[in-house]
Design a protein around this motif. Structure first.
Motif, short mmCIF file in Angstrom:
data_model
loop_
_atom_site.label_atom_id
_atom_site.label_comp_id
_atom_site.label_asym_id
_atom_site.label_seq_id
_atom_site.Cartn_x
_atom_site.Cartn_y
_atom_site.Cartn_z
N GLN A 25 0.86 -1.47 -0.03
CA GLN A 25 0.22 0.24 -0.30
C GLN A 25 0.93 1.66 0.33
OE1 GLN A 25 -3.05 -0.76 3.07
NE2 GLN A 25 -4.35 -0.21 2.24
N ASN A 30 1.27 1.57 -6.14
CA ASN A 30 0.07 1.68 -5.23
C ASN A 30 -0.70 3.13 -5.78
OD1 ASN A 30 -1.28 2.91 -2.46
ND2 ASN A 30 -2.28 0.09 -3.30
N ILE A 102 -2.42 -4.37 -6.82
CA ILE A 102 -0.68 -3.82 -5.97
C ILE A 102 -2.12 -2.37 -5.71
CG2 ILE A 102 0.34 -1.38 -6.45
CD1 ILE A 102 2.11 -4.00 -6.26
N ALA A 103 -3.61 -2.28 -6.07
CA ALA A 103 -4.17 -1.29 -6.07
C ALA A 103 -5.00 -1.59 -5.54
CB ALA A 103 -4.58 -1.05 -7.12
N GLU A 104 -5.72 -3.22 -4.79
CA GLU A 104 -5.76 -3.04 -3.16
C GLU A 104 -4.93 -4.30 -2.04
OE1 GLU A 104 -10.62 -2.55 -3.83
OE2 GLU A 104 -10.02 -3.42 -5.28
N PRO A 105 -4.20 -4.37 -2.50
CA PRO A 105 -3.75 -5.24 -1.63
C PRO A 105 -3.94 -5.97 -0.19
CG PRO A 105 -1.71 -3.56 -1.22
CD PRO A 105 -3.51 -2.96 -2.30
#
Length: 178
Positions: A25, A30, A102-105
């Motif tokens: 994050q 990210n 990566i966007a919402e780990p």
């Protein structure tokens, strides 16, 4: 089934995956994905389109292997046409999936459904590689008029079923509690 995934998610919270998700994050990628309004929707569209292309190619090959489609084309001809689509689609699936991860780990890394999907994907890729290698070898040995045997036909349907399970898990990730 819900209890299984809830328990799995609780176990994942106690592993290094939670720390890895928090670290992810804080990465620049990210931030780029989160701050750019169109980044996540574009990654999702790319993911869905790649799944459609790969699954469609897999389904076409399965239908031909089972003598349900293909007309006058031989199995090697149909395989030569659709197998590259499967592998190119898989490349785009992995890239877009990585961007969504990566966007919402946190939502993904400690999500039991996500890890079941990843396990299914790995199994599917391994079975697909074995299936394609066996099909090429048998087709080469038998020549142009080769028709798939019962094991090849069953394996082709297994691959289709596995892809369906992967798609269900992919959709289910959004609704699984984390």
């Amino acid at each position: 089934m819900g209890d299984f995934f809830y328990g799995l998610t609780e176990q994942l919270r106690e592993t290094f995956l939670l720390d890895a998700a928090f670290w992810m994050q804080e990465t620049a990628l990210n931030k780029l994905m989160v701050l750019n309004f169109w980044a996540v929707p574009l990654a999702q569209v790319m993911h869905i389109m790649a799944i459609a292309a790969g699954f469609g190619a897999t389904l076409m090959l399965t239908l031909r292997v089972n003598n349900l489609a293909g007309g006058a084309r031989t199995v090697p001809q149909v395989a030569g046409r659709y197998i590259p689509w499967v592998w190119w689609a898989l490349i785009f699936i992995v890239i877009s999936g990585f961007l969504m991860l990566i966007a919402e780990p946190v939502r993904n890394m400690i999500n039991g459904v996500f890890w079941v999907k990843m396990a299914l994907l790995l199994v599917t890729v391994l079975i697909t590689v074995a299936f394609q290698n066996a099909a090429r070898a048998q087709a080469h040995a038998a020549g142009v008029a080769w028709n798939a045997g019962g094991g090849m036909r069953l394996t082709s349907w297994l691959i289709v079923i596995l892809w369906c399970l992967i798609m269900v898990c992919g959709r289910w990730i959004a609704y699984a509690p984390v």
